[in-house]
Design a protein around this motif. Structure first.
Motif, mmCIF file in Angstrom:
data_model
loop_
_atom_site.group_PDB
_atom_site.id
_atom_site.type_symbol
_atom_site.label_atom_id
_atom_site.label_comp_id
_atom_site.label_asym_id
_atom_site.label_seq_id
_atom_site.Cartn_x
_atom_site.Cartn_y
_atom_site.Cartn_z
ATOM 1 N N VAL A 1 5.311 7.787 0.995
ATOM 2 C CA VAL A 1 4.587 8.799 1.780
ATOM 3 C C VAL A 1 5.451 9.489 2.827
ATOM 4 O O VAL A 1 4.968 10.382 3.530
ATOM 5 C CB VAL A 1 3.345 8.203 2.496
ATOM 6 C CG1 VAL A 1 2.337 7.703 1.473
ATOM 7 C CG2 VAL A 1 3.733 7.100 3.474
ATOM 8 N N HIS B 1 0.821 -1.205 0.000
ATOM 9 C CA HIS B 1 0.000 0.000 0.000
ATOM 10 C C HIS B 1 0.868 1.274 0.000
ATOM 11 O O HIS B 1 1.040 1.894 -1.024
ATOM 12 C CB HIS B 1 -0.903 -0.097 1.243
ATOM 13 C CG HIS B 1 -1.875 1.010 1.410
ATOM 14 N ND1 HIS B 1 -2.819 1.030 2.410
ATOM 15 C CD2 HIS B 1 -2.050 2.154 0.732
ATOM 16 C CE1 HIS B 1 -3.539 2.136 2.316
ATOM 17 N NE2 HIS B 1 -3.090 2.832 1.310
ATOM 18 N N VAL B 2 1.480 1.636 1.128
ATOM 19 C CA VAL B 2 2.321 2.836 1.193
ATOM 20 C C VAL B 2 3.622 2.500 1.901
ATOM 21 O O VAL B 2 3.698 1.528 2.657
ATOM 22 C CB VAL B 2 1.619 4.000 1.938
ATOM 23 C CG1 VAL B 2 0.397 4.486 1.188
ATOM 24 C CG2 VAL B 2 1.275 3.601 3.361
ATOM 25 N N VAL C 1 -3.809 8.502 -0.199
ATOM 26 C CA VAL C 1 -2.816 9.322 0.506
ATOM 27 C C VAL C 1 -3.366 10.741 0.662
ATOM 28 O O VAL C 1 -3.417 11.512 -0.295
ATOM 29 C CB VAL C 1 -1.478 9.346 -0.257
ATOM 30 C CG1 VAL C 1 -0.467 10.221 0.467
ATOM 31 C CG2 VAL C 1 -0.943 7.927 -0.423
ATOM 32 N N LEU D 1 -4.850 6.920 9.176
ATOM 33 C CA LEU D 1 -3.618 6.314 9.675
ATOM 34 C C LEU D 1 -2.522 7.371 9.566
ATOM 35 O O LEU D 1 -2.421 8.053 8.553
ATOM 36 C CB LEU D 1 -3.311 5.121 8.771
ATOM 37 C CG LEU D 1 -2.149 4.212 9.102
ATOM 38 C CD1 LEU D 1 -2.452 3.430 10.377
ATOM 39 C CD2 LEU D 1 -1.943 3.225 7.941
ATOM 40 N N SER E 1 2.733 3.735 -2.860
ATOM 41 C CA SER E 1 3.081 5.157 -2.820
ATOM 42 C C SER E 1 4.084 5.467 -1.715
ATOM 43 O O SER E 1 3.911 5.047 -0.575
ATOM 44 C CB SER E 1 1.825 6.000 -2.584
ATOM 45 O OG SER E 1 0.894 5.794 -3.610
ATOM 46 N N ILE F 1 -2.950 8.849 5.886
ATOM 47 C CA ILE F 1 -3.408 7.842 4.921
ATOM 48 C C ILE F 1 -4.830 7.422 5.280
ATOM 49 O O ILE F 1 -5.146 7.248 6.463
ATOM 50 C CB ILE F 1 -2.510 6.576 5.012
ATOM 51 C CG1 ILE F 1 -1.016 6.948 5.081
ATOM 52 C CG2 ILE F 1 -2.797 5.602 3.889
ATOM 53 C CD1 ILE F 1 -0.448 7.513 3.839
ATOM 54 N N GLU F 2 -5.669 7.222 4.285
ATOM 55 C CA GLU F 2 -7.000 6.651 4.538
ATOM 56 C C GLU F 2 -6.820 5.278 5.190
ATOM 57 O O GLU F 2 -6.054 4.454 4.708
ATOM 58 C CB GLU F 2 -7.784 6.479 3.217
ATOM 59 C CG GLU F 2 -8.176 7.776 2.529
ATOM 60 C CD GLU F 2 -9.355 8.496 3.204
ATOM 61 O OE1 GLU F 2 -9.863 8.011 4.245
ATOM 62 O OE2 GLU F 2 -9.736 9.565 2.691
#
Lengths: 344, 344
Positions: A125, A89-90, B26, B46, A123, B37-38
């Motif tokens: 972040v 995810h990130v 994001v 988050l 992504s 973050i969602e």
């Protein structure tokens, strides 16, 4: 006592004792490819993994490019999420680097990270940067997610399960051997035939630019096919040993069924290495090693996952007992140690 | 071009361009104290933050203890979550360290991390360890959570807002000056009176064992009091500059209203330092610097948050223009630079 006496795994054991066992939100702390955390969304969990790459240990600047190094730094973490059956995810990247390093080098590193991120649809972040006087250190932390009921842990292997591995473990170690021999002037590309050169190029890339098995991991999880899974980062025997330890089981591996690829065999011949040693002991393949009920055949799995899958043995009752059956049929215990930091 | 020519902030700007702006999950990538973050849970986000501690840059082994170093490594990350108004949750720690380091040193480091984790009710869930030939590097990544509508970003400051800071920024820099002077033999504890010694002990701990302002940050968020917030890690002026940059605003800081504590004044006298310089330029206080509508007074805020809060100035229209009003009433522009890696 020095760390070199305790060893990396001794240290990790001590740290693992601190891990949040008392926290009800922590489903699995230290001891698997990712930590598994309650996400707050019913039925979904958060996966967390982190990897440290240290110059001189995990990479050498003269045997890779910054772009490939960036790709690999992220790939190692993506592979951990794949090994849980999750979706990445990130992520964050922290970098400690000498002030006299060129901006071009650092930018290529991030270009490589970004390339791999785009491929995996994850992504960047956050992160941190700092100057260091000496060694370059890259720290990547990746978050992923997975339906709670689909997470594949190391502890689920049961006696009678088949053991499978994707790809051809050992190829990364062969690639490292080639890269090292070249750097030391012990191997000239000009001395190789066309076919051999292509084989060696492939092995080099298997080491410098490994492919995380994200789709395969996700499918093994969503179909509930695998009972236990790990990625091959420290070597097949060492990583299988971890599944056995967590599952309280043993294993018998059929050496003749280990997928020794043509390039791997060619490189071993040229460099006087034993392909079996590399397949069992070589690290950083980032292939998936998993156990599954015996009714799933390797052909059906290969077809479904879209990558080669090999049946290599069975899970046994023998608590942590890892045995290998030689091609001659002789059975012997197998030392399940991978690369260990701190030990010399 | 070398990194030392580009500078840390130049590098971060380049990296920030890679940050996942196109990813709808994001909410905020690089550019605030945490990434936002969602989480998948409606109304909740988050938070992700990561910090790198490098020996010789962020700490020296002869001027701290491994236990305090462990506490501080986690505290710096907790402070980032506090500065978003969030609640910290789980974290990972990676450690690159020389093999000849003593096991006792590493265990004390983790003891300190664990102590701080217990205080903040967060759980260690993973990490990595590696040998390095030289510098010790510690990488911590912390996850937190926050109701989406309560997150406090750097970009929310509006002209007319008051600027507040908790505690007494500059004390950490004074503590560092004391520790450094002692290590160089320029300051003997025996030469100090009882009161001065107590003051210096307090400052030393403000540097070596800073307190993340988690409860204050949470309350400022849940009551929707703060419009923008950051933690003072690089120095008040530099960190205020970041709020201004993201908010597209300016600020006028009243030097006479900066909280210069009695210990800070005493240390500056002894070490021939300017307390105003330390209050504006010193880093690693991990106090909260925030903006709020002018009707919230410093006394009411101090009472509610349970820690001293000082009004120090106002947000103005002047795009990034940071000015300080001297105690004499003279206004001058303030250089908003904090500690920068890579530059020498």
């Amino acid at each position: 006592m020095k760390l070199s006496d305790l060893g990396e795994f001794g240290l990790i054991d001590r740290i693992a004792k601190l891990s949040g066992a008392a926290d009800p939100r922590v489903i699995c702390g230290i001891g698997d490819d990712c930590a598994v955390i309650e996400s707050g969304t019913p039925g979904k969990v958060l996966l967390v993994t982190t990897d440290l790459l240290v110059e001189g240990i995990h990479f050498r600047r003269h045997t890779t490019t910054p772009r490939l190094l960036g790709r690999k730094a992220l790939a190692a973490n993506l592979s951990d999420v794949a090994a849980m059956g999750g979706s990445p995810h990130v992520f964050t990247v922290s970098l400690a680097v000498r002030p006299n390093m060129s901006v071009a080098w650092v930018e290529s590193l991030y270009d490589g990270i970004e390339e791999r991120a785009d491929e995996a649809e994850v992504s960047l972040v956050g992160g941190d940067t700092a100057a260091t006087s000496d060694t370059t250190v890259i720290s990547v932390t990746l978050l992923g997610e997975c339906p709670k009921a689909e997470v594949i842990y190391r502890h689920g292997a049961r006696p009678g399960d088949s053991i499978y591995v994707t790809g051809a473990p050992g190829e990364s170690a062969a690639g490292l051997a080639i890269v090292t021999a070249e750097a030391m002037g012990n191997l000239q590309a000009t001395a190789l035939g066309d076919e051999e050169r292509e084989d060696f190029d492939r092995l080099r890339l298997r080491h410098l630019d490994p492919e995380p098995r994200l789709q395969a991991g996700r499918m093994l999880a969503s179909r509930h096919w695998a009972t236990a899974m790990i990625d091959v980062s420290d070597g097949l025997a060492a990583d299988l040993g971890r599944i056995l330890e967590r599952s309280g089981a043993g294993a018998r591996v059929e050496a003749a069924r280990l997928p020794i690829s043509v390039p791997l065999r060619a490189a071993c011949e040229r460099l006087a290495l034993d392909p079996l040693d590399l397949a069992l002991g070589g690290g950083e393949d980032y292939e998936l090693l998993f156990t599954a009920p015996p009714d799933l055949g390797e052909e059906a799995l290969s077809r479904s996952l879209g990558i080669p899958v090999s049946w290599i043995g069975v899970i046994t009752e023998g608590l942590g007992d890892l045995r290998v059956v030689d091609p001659s049929g002789r059975e012997r215990p197998l030392e399940a140690r991978g690369f260990e930091h701190f030990h010399r």
